[in-house]
Motif scaffolding. Structure first.
Motif, PDB file in Angstrom:
ATOM      1  N   ASN A  92       0.826  -1.214   0.000  1.00  0.00           N
ATOM      2  CA  ASN A  92       0.000   0.000   0.000  1.00  0.00           C
ATOM      3  C   ASN A  92       0.858   1.261   0.000  1.00  0.00           C
ATOM      4  O   ASN A  92       0.545   2.243  -0.681  1.00  0.00           O
ATOM      5  CB  ASN A  92      -0.918   0.005   1.223  1.00  0.00           C
ATOM      6  N   SER A 257      -7.703   1.259   1.154  1.00  0.00           N
ATOM      7  CA  SER A 257      -8.254   0.667  -0.058  1.00  0.00           C
ATOM      8  C   SER A 257      -8.676   1.768  -1.026  1.00  0.00           C
ATOM      9  O   SER A 257      -8.744   2.951  -0.645  1.00  0.00           O
ATOM     10  CB  SER A 257      -9.473  -0.213   0.262  1.00  0.00           C
ATOM     11  N   GLU A 263      -9.358  -5.000   0.328  1.00  0.00           N
ATOM     12  CA  GLU A 263      -9.335  -5.017  -1.125  1.00  0.00           C
ATOM     13  C   GLU A 263      -8.336  -5.993  -1.732  1.00  0.00           C
ATOM     14  O   GLU A 263      -8.494  -6.406  -2.880  1.00  0.00           O
ATOM     15  CB  GLU A 263      -9.038  -3.603  -1.620  1.00  0.00           C
ATOM     16  N   TRP A 264      -7.310  -6.373  -0.992  1.00  0.00           N
ATOM     17  CA  TRP A 264      -6.339  -7.317  -1.549  1.00  0.00           C
ATOM     18  C   TRP A 264      -6.987  -8.672  -1.819  1.00  0.00           C
ATOM     19  O   TRP A 264      -6.427  -9.502  -2.534  1.00  0.00           O
ATOM     20  CB  TRP A 264      -5.132  -7.456  -0.624  1.00  0.00           C
ATOM     21  N   SER A 269      -7.998  -5.108  -7.187  1.00  0.00           N
ATOM     22  CA  SER A 269      -7.227  -4.314  -6.229  1.00  0.00           C
ATOM     23  C   SER A 269      -6.054  -3.593  -6.901  1.00  0.00           C
ATOM     24  O   SER A 269      -5.131  -4.229  -7.420  1.00  0.00           O
ATOM     25  CB  SER A 269      -6.683  -5.214  -5.122  1.00  0.00           C
ATOM     26  N   TRP A 272      -2.610  -4.403  -5.386  1.00  0.00           N
ATOM     27  CA  TRP A 272      -2.097  -5.706  -5.817  1.00  0.00           C
ATOM     28  C   TRP A 272      -1.656  -5.661  -7.272  1.00  0.00           C
ATOM     29  O   TRP A 272      -0.571  -6.103  -7.619  1.00  0.00           O
ATOM     30  CB  TRP A 272      -3.150  -6.796  -5.647  1.00  0.00           C
TER      31      TRP A 272
END
Length: 448
Positions: A92, A257, A263-264, A269, A272
């Motif tokens: 992130n 997110s 969200e991963w 995402s 990701w």
């Protein structure tokens, strides 16, 4: 070719050769389709060779500020949530660096989830940083490249606290603390991030913040408009500082997110897709994990590593979430076996491969449970017999489990476990593998 006979070519011959090469290249380009696809197992899209010395003044300094360049803006954060969660946190952070056009400074991983006596572990000794930087197009710095780890200097720094902002529903919310601040000798003055950084409605207490809301604080307008927020003086020097603009910093970026919480777990995402899938293992870690996997499967020395399916079953602390007896809460071995069979069938029909080797990874401690695993013909890595901790250190069983999981042709995991989430994502993205996630919490939870 021209010099094979020992004679130089004429000027006319040279020009004719150049024209031929040009026409051949032009024709090839004309016939190629214009679409572009990126295979993440191939060479990364950005061929630039990055040199960390281009993003700092020079070798690590006693005070981190002495090593920062005036023409570069940076971003950093810290961890305190267990290794797999910390991998997500750094993913992130790097994604925020991309959208704010800043250079991320990554701290070491903390050993809070294994043995607190284990030293912090450098990010770049498990994640292939050169490959990652080439893939995403920006360079990463690690804190030990910026500030001397042995420096006695306690640096002042003003940062945003996201944790305090998203926990407004608590009576006395506080910034999220991290042992990294002590290791780096940073004395932080925290400013509460504005309430609008929350991802969802204030009435929903899920602790998540929005990527772009946080990113806006790295630009002049949003930053200047929110400098009047509540501020905490630094604990040692007792100075109140505004959030730093040269080094944008946040207390915790795990709960962040773009559109949806956690969200991963979702295929779209952005963190990701644009960062996480490019966080590949170092070659040395890959080799070590492959050796352990081969020993577990009893692969002869002169044979290649066969395709295998990995399983990750998390029980341990998940038992605290059970509202029914544990034997009714977790999926029985028959359910795990059914999911493995589904993965085997998908690999057989979709990829034409027969996978019979199955490697179990789990925190389960019941010997009878492991006897059931063995009875199914499955195996696991015996870290005691391998003397892994003794030879390499306490971190390595965790790393090796994650790498073996990620390199399976298929994967079966536990719902709600971030280790399973990342393993599933890696198997799908890196190998086009088949994956399943087991539901739990009550009898028949995974019936389908």
């Amino acid at each position: 070719m021209f010099y094979a006979t020992g004679r130089k070519p004429s000027f006319r011959t040279f020009c004719a050769a150049l024209i031929g090469v040009f026409l051949l290249g032009f024709g090839t380009l004309s016939l190629k389709p214009s679409t572009y696809t990126l295979d993440i197992q191939d060479a990364p899209a950005h061929p630039t060779i990055f040199n960390s010395q281009l993003y700092v003044q020079g070798p690590p300094t006693q005070s981190f500020r002495d090593n920062l360049r005036n023409d570069t803006k940076y971003i950093t954060s810290w961890t305190s949530a267990g290794w797999t969660n910390d991998v997500i946190t750094y993913g992130n952070l790097i994604y925020l660096a991309l959208i704010t056009e800043r250079t991320p400074i990554i701290p070491k991983f903390l050993s809070s989830h294994i043995d607190k006596s284990a030293p912090a572990f450098p990010f770049g000794e498990v994640i292939d940083v050169p490959r990652l930087t080439r893939a995403i197009g920006i360079h990463l710095l690690e804190w030990h490249e910026v500030k001397d780890p042995e420096s006695p200097v306690l640096d002042d720094l003003g940062c945003w606290t996201v944790w305090e902002a998203v926990q407004h529903y608590k009576q006395n919310p506080e910034p999220r603390q991290s042992t990294s601040l002590n290791l780096l000798k940073l004395d932080i003055s925290w400013t509460r991030a504005p309430g609008w950084v929350e991802l969802t409605s204030p009435s929903v207490h899920d602790n998540h913040a929005s990527f772009w809301s946080l990113a806006s604080l790295g630009f002049p307008e949003a930053r200047s408009n929110n400098l009047g927020a509540p501020n905490h003086p630094s604990p040692h020097h007792q100075v109140s500082l505004p959030p730093d603009d040269h080094v944008l910093c946040f207390d915790l970026l795990y709960y962040v997110s773009a559109h949806h919480t956690w969200e991963w777990e979702l295929d779209y995402s952005p963190a990701w897709r644009f960062v996480g899938q490019h966080m590949r293992w170092t070659e040395s870690m890959e080799r070590l994990a492959d050796t352990h996997a081969r020993h577990a499967m009893n692969v002869p020395v002169n044979e290649p590593t066969p395709p295998y399916i990995t399983i990750h079953i998390r029980h341990g602390d998940f038992s605290e979430q059970c509202e029914v007896p544990v034997d009714e809460c977790f999926a029985p071995m028959s359910v795990i076996q059914r999911r493995v069979s589904e993965v085997q069938e998908e690999l057989r029909t979709r990829k034409g491969i027969e996978v019979t080797h199955v490697i179990m990874t789990s925190d389960e401690t019941d010997p009878d449970w492991w006897s059931e695993v063995r009875a199914l013909g499955w195996t696991w890595v015996d870290y005691a017999a391998e003397r892994t901790e003794e030879i390499y250190g306490k971190w390595h069983p965790v790393f090796i489990d994650a790498i073996i999981q990620s390199n399976g042709a298929g994967f079966v995991g536990t719902r709600g476990s971030t280790m399973s989430t990342l393993a599933s994502r890696r198997v799908e993205s890196w190998h086009g593998g088949a994956t399943r996630i087991i539901k739990w919490g009550r009898l028949g939870a995974d019936n389908h």
